[in-house]
Design a protein around this motif. Structure first.
Motif, short mmCIF file in Angstrom:
data_model
loop_
_atom_site.label_atom_id
_atom_site.label_comp_id
_atom_site.label_asym_id
_atom_site.label_seq_id
_atom_site.Cartn_x
_atom_site.Cartn_y
_atom_site.Cartn_z
N GLU A 26 3.83 -3.80 1.84
CA GLU A 26 4.12 -2.44 2.29
C GLU A 26 5.22 -1.82 1.45
O GLU A 26 6.33 -2.36 1.40
N ASN A 83 1.51 -0.73 -0.13
CA ASN A 83 0.57 -1.25 -1.13
C ASN A 83 0.38 -0.21 -2.22
O ASN A 83 0.14 0.96 -1.94
N ARG A 84 0.51 -0.64 -3.47
CA ARG A 84 0.34 0.28 -4.59
C ARG A 84 -0.63 -0.28 -5.61
O ARG A 84 -0.75 -1.50 -5.76
N ALA A 116 -11.77 -4.54 8.07
CA ALA A 116 -10.31 -4.52 8.04
C ALA A 116 -9.71 -5.85 8.46
O ALA A 116 -8.66 -6.26 7.94
N THR A 174 -8.40 1.84 -5.84
CA THR A 174 -7.29 2.59 -5.26
C THR A 174 -6.59 1.78 -4.17
O THR A 174 -7.06 0.69 -3.78
N GLY A 175 -5.52 2.33 -3.65
CA GLY A 175 -4.81 1.69 -2.56
C GLY A 175 -5.58 1.68 -1.26
O GLY A 175 -5.20 0.99 -0.32
N GLU A 176 -6.69 2.43 -1.21
CA GLU A 176 -7.51 2.47 0.00
C GLU A 176 -8.74 1.57 -0.10
O GLU A 176 -9.21 1.05 0.92
N ASN A 177 -9.28 1.37 -1.31
CA ASN A 177 -10.56 0.65 -1.41
C ASN A 177 -10.45 -0.72 -2.07
O ASN A 177 -11.44 -1.36 -2.37
N TRP A 178 -9.23 -1.19 -2.30
CA TRP A 178 -9.02 -2.44 -3.04
C TRP A 178 -9.73 -3.64 -2.41
O TRP A 178 -10.22 -4.52 -3.12
#
Length: 442
Positions: A14, A16-17, A341, A386-390
């Motif tokens: 936290e 996540n990048r 998730a 991306t930080g959403e689909n990694w």
């Protein structure tokens, strides 16, 4: 200092990048900075540099339930009839194998999967060991193998009464001595837990004795819980309580304890696990292979139980375990929308928390102050990462064999698929010799 750069950095943690042409600067055993390669190289020109060549740089993985001793079962004929139950598997395979292990067998059967951990990007394991005819000194041999391969490891010996009182007492002593040694000379690479096999091989008397021994050390337990229905039936017959209830009564559960499997637990038991802050570890491939059922992972997570992910010795590849966990939960729920998730949370979120409790420090993230465990994965994303689909990229695009460089505790253990300071050919040759001798003893 060591700088790993010119890659796509996936920090996790936290926040996540995802950093394009990113780099990770390591100072000793911890991460000092994370940023752009050009900037960090200009500021730290003296740092040794590893060029990731555009590939994925991410944290090393953690396996929260492993059995290194299972190695010599690979290809073995146990001379048993085909199993029809979980009990048949225990008696016909594992309890034949573990009784034949010598201390040299323990050492070499650990080296092989530890090397596989390095090669597949697993930098930390929590192991559960058994060698009833070679109990004393077995955890030291495992720790020696872990030091030589560079895998951060926690060990325990599984106390069990299936081989009689003397072996049970040796198991208690082995746990006590190893945990004490770890506490007297603490380091972030080796830790000890108090091992128990399972409720079905432990009497009330031995459970109470183990509780007292562990309490004196402030240690948590590592135990198989309700893996097969046999464990539940045995607990009910012994005590009138289900497995989690019985273990809770004896003070075995708690925030420092790892309960592996928990396949056959009901809602009350899930609530006990949550209330006691016991950590559960799911082992999907093992559960499927042993045909014991699908653990109610989604219900446990929804109830607030911390659930991690392991392999139970089936593989060293945690990417593989995550793929199977995703599929198993979908199959068990008959719902393709679940586990997207939850499984990433188990592997990339909860496993680092479990490791942090055991070893101290932060794991599973590339951020300043976190432990310097990272891997370079030979993966060039064909779609935007991306930080959403990694997690979708890791699930569908990556396996352990795509790992090409592994760094643990700031030290390079494998560089571009070349193991560093490890003679894999010699180790495998000796392992084959020892396995052949063990097979002949069956």
């Amino acid at each position: 200092m060591l700088l790993v750069g010119h890659g796509t950095v996936l920090t996790l943690g936290e926040p996540n990048r995802v950093i394009t042409d990113g780099a990770v600067l390591i100072d000793g055993t911890v991460i000092k900075e994370v940023g752009l390669t050009g900037e960090l190289r200009s500021r730290f020109p003296e740092a040794s540099f590893i060029d990731a060549r555009g590939k994925l740089i991410m944290p090393g993985l953690i396996n929260s339930h492993m059995h290194l001793y299972s190695t010599f079962a690979r290809g073995m004929d146990a001379k048993s009839k085909p199993p029809k139950s979980f009990t048949d598997i225990l008696q016909g395979l594992w309890w034949k194998l573990d009784k034949l292990l010598t201390l040299e067998d323990v050492y070499y059967s650990a080296l092989v999967p530890l090397i596989e951990c390095v090669k597949t990007g697993t930098t930390t394991i929590i192991d559960h060991h058994a060698s009833p005819m070679a109990v004393r000194g077995s955890l030291d041999r495992l720790a020696q193998a872990a030091r030589e391969t560079g895998v951060r490891s926690a060990f325990c010996y599984e106390v069990s009464e299936r081989d009689g009182e003397r072996i049970a007492q040796e198991g208690i002593a082995e746990n006590t001595d190893f945990i004490s040694a770890c506490q007297k000379a603490p380091d972030s690479m080796t830790a000890g837990l108090f091992g128990l096999h399972a409720s079905l091989t432990l009497s009330d008397r031995i459970l109470a004795q183990c509780r007292e021994a562990a309490a004196a050390l402030g240690a948590g337990f590592h135990i198989h819980v309700a893996e097969g229905r046999e464990d539940v039936e045995d607990s009910l017959a012994k005590s009138g309580l289900r497995v989690v209830e019985r273990l809770h009564k004896f003070g075995i559960l708690g925030a420092k304890t790892i309960a592996a499997h928990c396949v056959h637990v009901n809602e009350r038991e899930i609530e006990i696990l949550r209330e006691s802050a016991t950590q559960v570890v799911h082992n999907p491939e093992s559960n499927m292979g042993n045909a014991v059922g699908a653990a109610p992972v989604l219900r446990m997570l929804a109830a607030g139980v911390r659930v991690g992910l392991g392999t139970d010795g089936y593989t060293a590849d945690m990417f593989e375990s995550a793929k199977v966990a995703n599929l198993l939960q979908k199959h068990a729920a008959a719902d393709p929308s679940v586990a997207w998730a939850e499984v990433p949370d188990m592997l990339y979120g909860n496993n680092p928390k479990i490791a942090g409790q055991l070893f101290g420090g932060r794991y599973g993230e590339l951020s300043p102050g976190a432990k310097a465990d990272l891997i370079i994965v030979d993966y060039l994303p064909p779609t935007p990462l991306t930080g959403e689909n990694w997690s979708g990229h890791l699930l569908f695009g990556v396996s352990g064999r795509a790992v090409e460089t592994t760094v643990t505790d700031g030290k390079v253990r494998m560089l571009r698929r070349e193991l560093q300071g490890i003679d894999e050919e010699r180790i495998n040759a000796r392992a084959r010799e020892l396995a052949q001798k063990l097979w002949q003893r069956i």
